[in-house]
Design a protein around this motif. Structure first.
Motif, PDB file in Angstrom:
ATOM      1  N   GLU A 173       0.825  -1.207   0.000  1.00 35.74           N
ATOM      2  CA  GLU A 173       0.000   0.000   0.000  1.00 35.74           C
ATOM      3  C   GLU A 173       0.857   1.255   0.000  1.00 35.74           C
ATOM      4  O   GLU A 173       0.604   2.200  -0.760  1.00 35.74           O
ATOM      5  N   ARG A 174       1.870   1.268   0.858  1.00 36.60           N
ATOM      6  CA  ARG A 174       2.768   2.418   0.925  1.00 36.60           C
ATOM      7  C   ARG A 174       3.546   2.564  -0.379  1.00 36.60           C
ATOM      8  O   ARG A 174       3.733   3.664  -0.894  1.00 36.60           O
ATOM      9  N   ARG A 175       3.984   1.442  -0.930  1.00 36.93           N
ATOM     10  CA  ARG A 175       4.735   1.466  -2.193  1.00 36.93           C
ATOM     11  C   ARG A 175       3.886   2.052  -3.311  1.00 36.93           C
ATOM     12  O   ARG A 175       4.342   2.906  -4.080  1.00 36.93           O
ATOM     13  N   ASP A 176       2.636   1.597  -3.415  1.00 35.72           N
ATOM     14  CA  ASP A 176       1.750   2.092  -4.480  1.00 35.72           C
ATOM     15  C   ASP A 176       1.452   3.579  -4.315  1.00 35.72           C
ATOM     16  O   ASP A 176       1.360   4.317  -5.302  1.00 35.72           O
ATOM     17  N   ALA A 177       1.307   4.031  -3.063  1.00 40.41           N
ATOM     18  CA  ALA A 177       1.044   5.448  -2.813  1.00 40.41           C
ATOM     19  C   ALA A 177       2.226   6.305  -3.253  1.00 40.41           C
ATOM     20  O   ALA A 177       2.042   7.382  -3.843  1.00 40.41           O
ATOM     21  N   PHE A 182       4.368  10.031  -7.862  1.00 37.36           N
ATOM     22  CA  PHE A 182       5.300  10.389  -8.926  1.00 37.36           C
ATOM     23  C   PHE A 182       4.709  10.137 -10.315  1.00 37.36           C
ATOM     24  O   PHE A 182       5.423  10.236 -11.322  1.00 37.36           O
ATOM     25  N   GLY A 183       3.430   9.786 -10.348  1.00 42.59           N
ATOM     26  CA  GLY A 183       2.783   9.559 -11.636  1.00 42.59           C
ATOM     27  C   GLY A 183       3.190   8.269 -12.300  1.00 42.59           C
ATOM     28  O   GLY A 183       3.099   8.128 -13.530  1.00 42.59           O
ATOM     29  N   LEU A 184       3.647   7.294 -11.511  1.00 43.88           N
ATOM     30  CA  LEU A 184       4.070   6.005 -12.060  1.00 43.88           C
ATOM     31  C   LEU A 184       2.900   5.027 -12.060  1.00 43.88           C
ATOM     32  O   LEU A 184       2.165   4.923 -11.078  1.00 43.88           O
ATOM     33  N   LYS A 185       2.762   4.294 -13.140  1.00 44.32           N
ATOM     34  CA  LYS A 185       1.729   3.277 -13.231  1.00 44.32           C
ATOM     35  C   LYS A 185       2.185   2.006 -12.519  1.00 44.32           C
ATOM     36  O   LYS A 185       3.377   1.818 -12.271  1.00 44.32           O
ATOM     37  N   ALA A 186       1.228   1.139 -12.245  1.00 39.61           N
ATOM     38  CA  ALA A 186       1.534  -0.086 -11.498  1.00 39.61           C
ATOM     39  C   ALA A 186       2.530  -0.977 -12.230  1.00 39.61           C
ATOM     40  O   ALA A 186       3.326  -1.684 -11.602  1.00 39.61           O
ATOM     41  N   ASP A 187       2.500  -0.966 -13.571  1.00 37.15           N
ATOM     42  CA  ASP A 187       3.392  -1.850 -14.333  1.00 37.15           C
ATOM     43  C   ASP A 187       4.636  -1.137 -14.861  1.00 37.15           C
ATOM     44  O   ASP A 187       5.387  -1.694 -15.664  1.00 37.15           O
TER      45      ASP A 187
END
Length: 230
Positions: A173-177, A182-187
């Motif tokens: 959760e923290r990583r995804d936040a 920074f506008g980075l997508k999950a992949d």
């Protein structure tokens, strides 16, 4: 239970050219829990290649200011971060019989340039003053022994490492936040470079490798300081 003092010269020339305010010549830094250390900022002056006499005068002036602070502190042990700093302490250490320790993390040709610039008497004084060396790599240890700066038995190798109290893994959760901020997508595949922008650190090689991959999912950030001429 150990009282620590840091001596770091501040350049009058640099302050004048860049119009920066000089720091106090002495101040205290608090670490919390009642812990602190004192910082001493004696003045130094330099004007590049100003001729042999002028260069010698400024070297004497700068060294006198450092020694003046050291005499006031009267440390039981002195420590130089890298060999060029240890060299500035060697005269004081030799005169007052203080054990001198040095951290050796030199890159490029810094160690070779120092050794080649020292007179025979200055080199002998430095070598005899140093009682122990902390080397960040086996290669730096080898160079210390090769140039006669220290004996092998007086050198301990302690490689640089990451402070895992600051840099550590985080939960999903923290990583995804963080990625989202920074506008980075999950992949997206994220590459981070931290260090000086000099050839030895490899920032340029990393950048060129990223360009060759030509992958829109590959994102990167470069954090560091651009060096002169780069």
């Amino acid at each position: 239970g150990v009282e620590v003092s840091v001596v770091a010269s501040q350049s009058l020339t640099h302050a004048l050219i860049h119009r920066q305010k000089l720091l106090p010549k002495k101040y205290k830094v608090s670490l919390g829990d009642g812990l602190h250390y004192c910082v001493y900022r004696p003045y130094s002056v330099s004007f590049g290649n100003g001729g042999r006499k002028l260069t010698s005068f400024f070297r004497w002036f700068n060294q006198r200011n450092i020694n003046s602070v050291l005499k006031k502190i009267n440390p039981s042990v002195v420590y130089g971060h890298f060999w060029h700093s240890a060299n500035k302490l060697s005269a004081y250490a030799a005169e007052y019989g203080k054990p001198l320790f040095v951290a050796c993390g030199e890159g490029d040709n810094a160690m070779e340039e120092l050794v080649s610039s020292l007179s025979e008497s200055d080199f002998k004084r430095l070598r005899e003053s140093v009682k122990g060396v902390v080397s960040v790599s086996s290669e730096n240890k080898r160079k210390c022994v090769e140039y006669g700066l220290a004996k092998e038995e007086d050198i301990v190798v302690l490689p640089n490492c990451t402070d895992d109290t600051t840099f550590h893994a985080v939960g999903p959760e923290r990583r995804d936040a963080i990625r989202n901020s920074f506008g980075l997508k999950a992949d997206d595949f994220f590459v981070l470079f931290v260090g000086g922008f000099i050839p030895r650190k490899g920032a340029d090689r990393v950048s060129k490798a990223i360009e060759k991959l030509d992958n829109t999912r590959l994102k990167s950030a470069f954090i560091g300081k651009a060096m002169a001429g780069i």
